[in-house]
Each structure stands twice: as structure tokens, then as C-alpha cells.
Design a protein around this motif. Structure first.
Motif, PDB file in Angstrom:
ATOM      1  N   ILE A  45     -49.951  75.370   6.165  1.00 20.75           N
ATOM      2  CA  ILE A  45     -50.262  76.412   5.186  1.00 20.75           C
ATOM      3  C   ILE A  45     -50.436  77.756   5.884  1.00 20.75           C
ATOM      4  O   ILE A  45     -49.958  78.792   5.404  1.00 20.75           O
ATOM      5  CB  ILE A  45     -51.510  76.024   4.375  1.00 20.75           C
ATOM      6  N   ASP A  46     -51.096  77.747   7.043  1.00 20.91           N
ATOM      7  CA  ASP A  46     -51.221  78.987   7.822  1.00 20.91           C
ATOM      8  C   ASP A  46     -49.851  79.489   8.270  1.00 20.91           C
ATOM      9  O   ASP A  46     -49.578  80.700   8.255  1.00 20.91           O
ATOM     10  CB  ASP A  46     -52.117  78.757   9.045  1.00 20.91           C
ATOM     11  N   SER A  47     -48.983  78.566   8.668  1.00 19.01           N
ATOM     12  CA  SER A  47     -47.633  78.961   9.088  1.00 19.01           C
ATOM     13  C   SER A  47     -46.867  79.570   7.922  1.00 19.01           C
ATOM     14  O   SER A  47     -46.145  80.557   8.084  1.00 19.01           O
ATOM     15  CB  SER A  47     -46.875  77.749   9.636  1.00 19.01           C
ATOM     16  N   ALA A  48     -47.043  78.989   6.734  1.00 16.44           N
ATOM     17  CA  ALA A  48     -46.393  79.538   5.549  1.00 16.44           C
ATOM     18  C   ALA A  48     -46.863  80.961   5.297  1.00 16.44           C
ATOM     19  O   ALA A  48     -46.061  81.856   4.986  1.00 16.44           O
ATOM     20  CB  ALA A  48     -46.701  78.650   4.331  1.00 16.44           C
ATOM     21  N   GLU A  49     -48.150  81.198   5.437  1.00 18.78           N
ATOM     22  CA  GLU A  49     -48.687  82.540   5.206  1.00 18.78           C
ATOM     23  C   GLU A  49     -48.119  83.530   6.218  1.00 18.78           C
ATOM     24  O   GLU A  49     -47.775  84.667   5.864  1.00 18.78           O
ATOM     25  CB  GLU A  49     -50.207  82.528   5.275  1.00 18.78           C
ATOM     26  N   LEU A  50     -48.012  83.127   7.466  1.00 13.06           N
ATOM     27  CA  LEU A  50     -47.485  84.027   8.498  1.00 13.06           C
ATOM     28  C   LEU A  50     -46.037  84.396   8.213  1.00 13.06           C
ATOM     29  O   LEU A  50     -45.638  85.564   8.345  1.00 13.06           O
ATOM     30  CB  LEU A  50     -47.623  83.372   9.873  1.00 13.06           C
ATOM     31  N   HIS A  51     -45.232  83.414   7.831  1.00 11.79           N
ATOM     32  CA  HIS A  51     -43.837  83.704   7.499  1.00 11.79           C
ATOM     33  C   HIS A  51     -43.748  84.599   6.271  1.00 11.79           C
ATOM     34  O   HIS A  51     -42.946  85.542   6.234  1.00 11.79           O
ATOM     35  CB  HIS A  51     -43.075  82.399   7.252  1.00 11.79           C
ATOM     36  N   LEU A  52     -44.556  84.306   5.257  1.00 11.46           N
ATOM     37  CA  LEU A  52     -44.543  85.112   4.033  1.00 11.46           C
ATOM     38  C   LEU A  52     -44.933  86.552   4.341  1.00 11.46           C
ATOM     39  O   LEU A  52     -44.277  87.498   3.879  1.00 11.46           O
ATOM     40  CB  LEU A  52     -45.488  84.505   3.003  1.00 11.46           C
ATOM     41  N   ARG A  53     -45.980  86.731   5.129  1.00 15.70           N
ATOM     42  CA  ARG A  53     -46.445  88.085   5.431  1.00 15.70           C
ATOM     43  C   ARG A  53     -45.401  88.872   6.231  1.00 15.70           C
ATOM     44  O   ARG A  53     -45.195  90.065   5.999  1.00 15.70           O
ATOM     45  CB  ARG A  53     -47.777  88.032   6.186  1.00 15.70           C
ATOM     46  N   ARG A  54     -44.749  88.213   7.187  1.00 13.12           N
ATOM     47  CA  ARG A  54     -43.730  88.943   7.946  1.00 13.12           C
ATOM     48  C   ARG A  54     -42.598  89.387   7.021  1.00 13.12           C
ATOM     49  O   ARG A  54     -42.118  90.520   7.101  1.00 13.12           O
ATOM     50  CB  ARG A  54     -43.158  88.083   9.080  1.00 13.12           C
ATOM     51  N   ALA A  55     -42.214  88.505   6.101  1.00  6.29           N
ATOM     52  CA  ALA A  55     -41.116  88.845   5.198  1.00  6.29           C
ATOM     53  C   ALA A  55     -41.485  90.009   4.289  1.00  6.29           C
ATOM     54  O   ALA A  55     -40.723  90.983   4.164  1.00  6.29           O
ATOM     55  CB  ALA A  55     -40.721  87.630   4.361  1.00  6.29           C
ATOM     56  N   VAL A  56     -42.653  89.940   3.645  1.00  8.70           N
ATOM     57  CA  VAL A  56     -43.001  91.007   2.695  1.00  8.70           C
ATOM     58  C   VAL A  56     -43.290  92.316   3.430  1.00  8.70           C
ATOM     59  O   VAL A  56     -42.989  93.402   2.909  1.00  8.70           O
ATOM     60  CB  VAL A  56     -44.177  90.607   1.775  1.00  8.70           C
ATOM     61  N   ASP A  57     -43.853  92.226   4.628  1.00  6.33           N
ATOM     62  CA  ASP A  57     -44.075  93.459   5.396  1.00  6.33           C
ATOM     63  C   ASP A  57     -42.747  94.096   5.806  1.00  6.33           C
ATOM     64  O   ASP A  57     -42.612  95.328   5.802  1.00  6.33           O
ATOM     65  CB  ASP A  57     -44.941  93.174   6.626  1.00  6.33           C
ATOM     66  N   ASP A  58     -41.749  93.280   6.158  1.00 13.29           N
ATOM     67  CA  ASP A  58     -40.423  93.815   6.472  1.00 13.29           C
ATOM     68  C   ASP A  58     -39.798  94.469   5.246  1.00 13.29           C
ATOM     69  O   ASP A  58     -39.167  95.533   5.333  1.00 13.29           O
ATOM     70  CB  ASP A  58     -39.505  92.702   6.985  1.00 13.29           C
ATOM     71  N   ILE A  59     -39.964  93.836   4.082  1.00  9.14           N
ATOM     72  CA  ILE A  59     -39.399  94.388   2.849  1.00  9.14           C
ATOM     73  C   ILE A  59     -40.073  95.713   2.511  1.00  9.14           C
ATOM     74  O   ILE A  59     -39.413  96.693   2.136  1.00  9.14           O
ATOM     75  CB  ILE A  59     -39.549  93.375   1.692  1.00  9.14           C
ATOM     76  N   ASP A  60     -41.389  95.765   2.654  1.00 12.07           N
ATOM     77  CA  ASP A  60     -42.102  97.014   2.379  1.00 12.07           C
ATOM     78  C   ASP A  60     -41.711  98.105   3.369  1.00 12.07           C
ATOM     79  O   ASP A  60     -41.545  99.273   2.994  1.00 12.07           O
ATOM     80  CB  ASP A  60     -43.620  96.782   2.432  1.00 12.07           C
ATOM     81  N   ALA A  61     -41.579  97.744   4.637  1.00  6.67           N
ATOM     82  CA  ALA A  61     -41.194  98.730   5.642  1.00  6.67           C
ATOM     83  C   ALA A  61     -39.793  99.277   5.351  1.00  6.67           C
ATOM     84  O   ALA A  61     -39.529 100.470   5.516  1.00  6.67           O
ATOM     85  CB  ALA A  61     -41.233  98.118   7.040  1.00  6.67           C
ATOM     86  N   ALA A  62     -38.899  98.396   4.888  1.00  2.00           N
ATOM     87  CA  ALA A  62     -37.540  98.831   4.559  1.00  2.00           C
ATOM     88  C   ALA A  62     -37.554  99.818   3.398  1.00  2.00           C
ATOM     89  O   ALA A  62     -36.800 100.797   3.380  1.00  2.00           O
ATOM     90  CB  ALA A  62     -36.677  97.621   4.211  1.00  2.00           C
ATOM     91  N   ALA A  63     -38.439  99.576   2.429  1.00  2.00           N
ATOM     92  CA  ALA A  63     -38.540 100.491   1.284  1.00  2.00           C
ATOM     93  C   ALA A  63     -39.019 101.872   1.715  1.00  2.00           C
ATOM     94  O   ALA A  63     -38.672 102.886   1.102  1.00  2.00           O
ATOM     95  CB  ALA A  63     -39.496  99.902   0.237  1.00  2.00           C
ATOM     96  N   ARG A  64     -39.810 101.908   2.802  1.00  2.00           N
ATOM     97  CA  ARG A  64     -40.333 103.191   3.285  1.00  2.00           C
ATOM     98  C   ARG A  64     -39.336 103.914   4.188  1.00  2.00           C
ATOM     99  O   ARG A  64     -39.648 104.982   4.705  1.00  2.00           O
ATOM    100  CB  ARG A  64     -41.648 102.971   4.029  1.00  2.00           C
ATOM    101  N   GLY A  65     -38.173 103.324   4.382  1.00  2.00           N
ATOM    102  CA  GLY A  65     -37.143 104.036   5.127  1.00  2.00           C
ATOM    103  C   GLY A  65     -36.570 103.295   6.317  1.00  2.00           C
ATOM    104  O   GLY A  65     -35.547 103.696   6.854  1.00  2.00           O
TER     105      GLY A  65
END
Length: 401
Positions: A297-317
Motif C-alpha cells: 500500500i505504501d508502494s502504491a502511494e509512492l507511485h501514485l504521488r510521483r505520477a500526479v506530481d509529474d502531471i501537475d509539474a507538466a501543467a505548470r510548464g
């Protein structure tokens, strides 16, 4: 709340406020979950409470009274809600994801929808299971679109259709916005899990769709969105990654947490059958299984967070290249796989009592299992796509990059 100044933890205050609102609803969602299963739709009390907390407006542009929250916020809210009820979290995620898609449409369409009703909820199915003909000012569309999550509670539907030219030849894959008055909801959602999502069939016959309520799916996938007056970073998010991130992976994370909490809470009172252990918690074998599930479950959270943080960073440019987009999809798929494994491990550790109808654990298991099989996930396909990108193989097997 309009401020976005981070607090000392680096989290915007509005993010924290939305998470607190979601956390406060978890007991109510858990209490209503069984009724939702029986009715195969969310109870009205649940829908009204989610709406009152502003959780259907996470992705609605601020100019219409929405939160225009980040993908990270949507994911965190969804995961929390799923700790109370997976179906509620799924509907909130999907409605917000479709609301985000609406924010990509020409502003005339946005004004027509959110300008008229900032609280409007939208279900959506992009599969072009329809026929259409070109007419003056737009299209006449007929079709049936399956698995429109939250359709019972929606004011609008986003549907996919093959876009024809004046000769009838298909020239594009479009998505269109239909008000509830233009379609019917067919009661077709009879499934083993995620029952309360009410993911029924939306049907329409010869409805008129004006051109301003149509958007090209291939262009959206390529990031070619109409220019918006707000200049919002959220409206520049990666299309496929946004739609597969929060709505599909985040509720799974919350379901995994709920299963872990339930098994841990009962371990001090439940015996380990056919052993000398009066309490499961005293068994090393049980401890190992719980630890294995927690790590997944912790591993799932880490993968999820990296993905959404990458998506948010991409939206910022910081735009994601093809490899980055596929890594995000692989992260999200991996997260769901880890949760599936964790829930299975916890059920085995807990024992057959977890399958009793009175146990929430069996509903968590069914909800997680059904959600994990969404067609857009297909873990082996995603792994193949990611592997091709890693190795420089140009062959594509899906447009969802």
C-alpha cells in the motif's frame, strides 16, 4: 478560499481544507455504503454531503466558483473518500475528471454549463459508440454509451462520437456535451463491485449538438486545447494521464488503506483459528502478512504521488515527453496492482470471516477488484507501451500515450 500560498509544510491551505472536508465525511460514507450497494446508486444524503463540501467542484475553473485544484489534491481527496466508500470516491473522481475535460472546451460551452450552474455534475464516456450526421451549426447524434459512472446524479453527459464531414465520411473522433434533458439513463449496471457508482448506459436519439459543444479527442490527447481566457495551468494538464490518474488509482489507494485498518483493528480480538493463538496479532505469520500488505500500500502511494506530481509539474510548464507520459501511466498501473495484491493478502490473513456479508472487508475487496479492471488500465498493455518507449521502439499499440 482563493489563497494558494503554501503553509510551512509546503501544502496550499485550500488543499488542506479540502482534505479536512473529505476526512470529515468518511464516517457518513461508510455508514451509507451498504444502502448504496442495495440501491446501486449513491444515497441522496451522500450526494448532498459531497456537494455541500464542494467536492464535485475540485476541477471546476475558479471563474465559475470552482476550486481548480491540482491533480494531487483530487487524488488525495479521492483516496480519503474511498476509506469510507469506494463508490463515492469513484463518482467524485470521475465527475471531477469530466469537469476538467469541460474546462478544455470552447468558453461558450463552459459558460453554458458552469456559468448557468457552477454545481453542475457531469458523467462521461468517450467511446464513440454512436452515429452522427453533419447539420447546419453542428451535428445530430444517436447512440448508447455504457459505464457512465454517476449518471443518476449528473446534469450533463460527455459522450464520444465519430465526427462526419458533409459527405458522411468520418474525419475525427469527437466528444460532445449533452444536457440531461437530451438523454436517458438505462438501468444496466448489475455488477459484483462498485455497485453504487451507478455506471449505467446513457442513450440519446437524434439529439442536436452545436459545434461549440464538440471537442476533438485526438487533439486533446496531443495537448491541442482551445485558448482559454483564464490561462489556467490545470487546463494544460496531460489529457490521458489526468483522466487515468485520480479517478482510477486514487480510490484504489483509499480502499487498500481501509482494508488494512479493518484487519489491524480486529487483530486484537480475533483468534487465529486452529492454532493456540487467541489473538491474530500475536502470530508471526499474521504479522508478516500485514507487513507485506502495508508495504504494498505504501508502494502504491509512492507511485501514485510521483505520477500526479509529474502531471501537475507538466501543467505548470515542464511538459512530459512520450517517455514521461508513459512512466506516469506505468506508475498509476503499478499503484493499482500493488493495492490489489495488498487487499488479497489482507483477506487471506484475516480469514474467511472477511467474506461475510456483514463485513465491510468483502465490499472493499469487490470494489477494488472491479475498479482495477477498468479497460483503460490493462497493465500488460501499459507495460508493453512503457517498455517500447524505454527501448526506443516506435511501434504504437494504443493512442492513449
Amino acid at each position: 478560499m482563493t489563497t494558494t500560498t503554501p503553509d510551512r509544510t509546503g501544502v496550499p491551505p485550500e488543499h488542506s481544507a479540502l482534505l479536512r472536508g473529505a476526512r470529515g465525511l468518511v464516517p457518513l460514507l461508510a455508514r451509507n455504503a451498504e444502502q448504496g450497494e442495495r440501491d446501486r446508486r449513491l444515497p441522496e444524503e451522500t450526494v448532498k454531503s459531497l456537494a455541500a463540501a464542494g467536492l464535485f467542484k475540485l476541477a471546476v475553473p475558479r471563474r465559475y466558483g470552482g476550486h481548480e485544484a491540482s491533480v494531487r489534491t483530487l487524488a488525495d481527496v479521492s483516496a480519503i473518500l474511498a476509506e469510507g466508500d469506494g463508490s463515492s470516491a469513484w463518482v467524485v473522481s470521475v465527475c471531477n475528471s469530466v469537469a476538467w475535460v469541460v474546462s478544455l472546451f470552447p468558453e461558450q460551452a463552459q459558460d453554458e454549463l458552469f456559468g448557468a450552474d457552477p454545481e453542475a455534475r457531469i458523467s462521461g464516456v468517450l467511446t464513440p459508440s454512436a452515429t452522427a450526421r453533419k447539420v447546419e451549426g453542428g451535428f445530430r447524434v444517436s447512440g448508447r454509451w455504457h459505464y457512465a459512472s454517476g449518471a443518476w446524479h449528473a446534469d450533463w453527459a460527455l459522450i464520444g462520437f465519430p465526427v462526419p464531414d458533409a459527405t458522411g465520411e468520418t474525419v475525427d473522433h469527437g466528444m460532445a456535451l449533452l444536457p440531461a434533458a437530451d438523454y436517458t439513463v438505462e438501468d444496466t449496471w448489475h455488477v459484483a463491485g462498485m455497485r453504487a457508482t451507478g455506471s449505467n448506459c446513457v442513450a440519446a436519439e437524434e439529439v442536436f449538438v452545436p459545434e461549440h459543444r464538440v471537442l476533438s479527442v485526438p487533439k486533446a490527447m496531443a495537448g491541442d486545447y482551445p485558448v482559454q481566457r483564464s490561462g489556467s495551468a490545470l487546463a494544460r494538464s496531460a489529457f490521458t494521464q489526468f483522466l487515468t490518474g485520480a479517478p482510477l488509482a486514487a480510490p484504489q489507494l483509499g480502499l487498500g488503506r481501509a482494508a488494512l485498518d479493518l484487519v489491524r483493528d480486529q487483530a486484537a480480538a480475533k483468534a487465529f483459528t486452529f492454532t493456540f493463538f487467541d489473538k491474530q496479532r500475536d502470530s508471526a505469520a499474521f504479522q508478516l502478512r500485514v507487513a507485506e500488505a502495508a508495504v504494498r500500500i505504501d508502494s502504491a502511494e509512492l507511485h501514485l504521488r510521483r505520477a500526479v506530481d509529474d502531471i501537475d509539474a507538466a501543467a505548470r510548464g515542464r511538459a512530459l515527453d512520450a517517455l514521461g507520459r508513459l512512466r506516469a501511466r506505468a506508475d498509476l498501473s503499478a499503484a493499482i496492482g500493488y493495492v490489489t495484491e495488498a487487499v488479497d493478502t489482507l483477506l487471506t490473513a484475516h480469514g474467511a470471516g472477511g467474506f461475510a456479508e456483514a463485513s465491510p472487508l468483502q465490499r472493499i475487496w469487490r470494489d477494488s477488484a472491479v475498479g482495477a479492471r477498468h479497460a483503460i488500465l490493462q497493465p500488460q498493455m501499459i507495460k508493453e507501451m512503457y517498455g517500447k518507449a524505454l527501448l526506443g521502439v516506435e511501434e504504437q499499440i494504443s493512442p492513449l500515450v
